[in-house]
Design an enzyme around this catalytic site. Structure first.
Site, mmCIF file in Angstrom:
data_model
loop_
_atom_site.group_PDB
_atom_site.id
_atom_site.type_symbol
_atom_site.label_atom_id
_atom_site.label_comp_id
_atom_site.label_asym_id
_atom_site.label_seq_id
_atom_site.Cartn_x
_atom_site.Cartn_y
_atom_site.Cartn_z
ATOM 1 N N TRP A 153 0.848 -1.197 0.000
ATOM 2 C CA TRP A 153 0.000 0.000 0.000
ATOM 3 C C TRP A 153 0.885 1.249 0.000
ATOM 4 O O TRP A 153 1.906 1.307 0.698
ATOM 5 C CB TRP A 153 -0.883 -0.021 1.251
ATOM 6 N N GLN A 199 4.366 5.484 -5.137
ATOM 7 C CA GLN A 199 5.505 6.185 -4.555
ATOM 8 C C GLN A 199 6.852 5.619 -5.008
ATOM 9 O O GLN A 199 7.849 6.337 -5.063
ATOM 10 C CB GLN A 199 5.453 6.117 -3.024
ATOM 11 N N ASP A 245 0.678 -8.958 1.115
ATOM 12 C CA ASP A 245 -0.660 -8.363 1.171
ATOM 13 C C ASP A 245 -0.752 -7.193 0.206
ATOM 14 O O ASP A 245 0.141 -6.335 0.160
ATOM 15 C CB ASP A 245 -0.958 -7.876 2.593
ATOM 16 N N TYR A 270 -5.043 -0.308 -4.553
ATOM 17 C CA TYR A 270 -3.725 0.313 -4.404
ATOM 18 C C TYR A 270 -3.197 0.737 -5.773
ATOM 19 O O TYR A 270 -3.012 -0.091 -6.666
ATOM 20 C CB TYR A 270 -2.737 -0.637 -3.735
ATOM 21 N N GLN A 296 -8.257 -7.175 9.158
ATOM 22 C CA GLN A 296 -7.063 -6.350 8.941
ATOM 23 C C GLN A 296 -7.310 -4.926 9.428
ATOM 24 O O GLN A 296 -7.850 -4.091 8.707
ATOM 25 C CB GLN A 296 -6.675 -6.351 7.457
ATOM 26 N N TRP A 329 -2.125 -3.525 9.992
ATOM 27 C CA TRP A 329 -1.394 -2.597 9.131
ATOM 28 C C TRP A 329 -0.937 -1.385 9.932
ATOM 29 O O TRP A 329 -1.485 -1.081 10.978
ATOM 30 C CB TRP A 329 -2.215 -2.183 7.914
ATOM 31 N N SER A 330 0.086 -0.748 9.430
ATOM 32 C CA SER A 330 0.684 0.437 10.055
ATOM 33 C C SER A 330 1.193 0.186 11.475
ATOM 34 O O SER A 330 0.953 0.990 12.379
ATOM 35 C CB SER A 330 -0.317 1.600 10.057
ATOM 36 N N PRO A 331 1.941 -0.904 11.719
ATOM 37 C CA PRO A 331 2.472 -1.150 13.064
ATOM 38 C C PRO A 331 3.492 -0.094 13.501
ATOM 39 O O PRO A 331 3.734 0.067 14.699
ATOM 40 C CB PRO A 331 3.118 -2.536 12.937
ATOM 41 N N GLN A 348 15.040 -1.420 4.471
ATOM 42 C CA GLN A 348 13.948 -1.263 5.433
ATOM 43 C C GLN A 348 13.244 -2.599 5.676
ATOM 44 O O GLN A 348 12.881 -2.924 6.799
ATOM 45 C CB GLN A 348 12.934 -0.239 4.920
#
Length: 336
Positions: free
Chosen positions: A21, A27, A49, A54, A177, A205-207, A291
């Site tokens: 995502w 991006q 995922d 997206y 999710q 998502w977004s931990p 990353q």
């Protein structure tokens, strides 16, 4: 890499899952996206995922290209349906039978696979009878196009109703999710207890709170060049809820905790969500391969009760725990 069962099923997924995502097809250039997927595979990540929305389907295509040539049986691929795609006509959105059955075919074509492991309702559709939605998902499973079904950002009541219908239809609803992090804990009071009762896992998502919990955003200073907070393709809007000096100052209090454990702040954040036994995996995204490698190192890290308490003390009242935010964030009508 360690693995966890997804819900009350026999399916195991990597507890660090790679998500694309806000990156693939928008991006991040394709070459960098392919390098990130390769880094994920090299780190032992087997679960990926994505969603048809997206980058308006482009992210699925990029992921399909990146995974081409890999042994399909060794991967777990999850995608989602609900939000508008394509030309965004009246039936190009929602969870109607028409949109679900057409969307799964498009997703499979873009991903280059005959089936997905988990097909997820990206949101709850208030304009389509839930019976219609669940029957369509059941048919997708019976056609062999998905092995299991899941949802995203459903309330506890919606999970209970959807799970009951899925059981009647003889299919397994095994995952939800939601957004979940040290800063955003709205699933803890209601969604998690209900999910445990029903045999549903969280695929979170977004931990890292979209980069906030890396500690790179400093109070009173402009965001670093090239960071998500400077992205005008959607990233800056999503991260905006966390961009205030009080919260950013509290996040800096986590640095010594991470340092004492020989972890980066991002690794601490990922390990924190995995400490919840209802969480099957933490979805991590990346714009650079390193990353992915760094975040994957959070797999298997165990945090003591003292460390968890120290984190709570460091963050104090900036933590959001009101369960009402799940319903509040639900689309009130079908988006177009």
């Amino acid at each position: 890499m360690e693995f966890r069962y997804l819900g009350n099923s026999g399916l195991k997924i990597s507890e660090i899952t790679y998500g694309n995502w806000l990156t693939h097809g928008s991006q991040v250039e394709n070459e960098a996206a392919l390098a990130c997927v390769r880094a994920a595979l090299d780190a032992g990540i087997t679960t990926f995922d994505t969603a048809d929305v997206y980058a308006n389907t482009k992210a699925e295509s990029v992921l399909g290209e990146a995974l081409a040539g890999e042994r399909r049986e060794s991967l777990e691929i999850m995608t989602k349906v609900y939000f508008p795609t394509g030309p965004k006509g009246p039936n190009d959105t929602g969870l109607s039978r028409k949109h679900i059955l057409e969307s799964i075919n498009g997703s499979l074509s873009r991903l280059g696979t005959d089936y997905v492991d988990v097909y997820q309702a990206h949101r709850f559709d208030v304009e389509t009878p839930l019976e219609e939605t669940m029957q369509a998902f059941a048919d997708v499973v019976r056609q062999g196009k998905a092995l299991y079904i899941g949802v995203s950002e459903w309330t506890a009541d919606q999970l209970r109703e959807g799970h009951a219908l899925a059981k009647e239809l003889g299919v397994q609803l095994i995952s939800n999710q939601p957004q979940y992090s040290m800063l955003w804990r709205v699933i803890e009071p209601e969604v998690v207890p209900t999910s445990k009762e029903l045999g549903i896992s969280q695929v979170v998502w977004s931990p890292v709170a979209q980069g906030i919990l890396t500690g790179k955003y400093l109070p009173g200073e402009p965001p670093p060049a090239g960071s998500r907070a400077t992205d005008d393709k959607g990233g800056a809007n999503m991260i905006g809820q966390f961009m205030n000096d009080d919260l950013l100052a509290r996040v800096q209090n986590l640095k010594p905790i991470a340092s004492d454990l020989d972890l980066t702040m991002a690794q601490l954040a990922v390990a924190w969500v995995l400490a919840n036994d209802n969480v099957a995996c933490a979805i991590v995204g990346a714009s650079r391969p390193e990353q992915v490698t760094a975040n994957a190192a959070a797999s298997g890290v165990e945090l003591s009760a003292d460390v968890l308490q120290a984190i709570d003390d460091a963050l104090g009242d900036v933590v959001v725990s009101d369960p009402g935010y799940t319903a509040q964030g639900m689309p009130k009508h079908r988006l177009s």
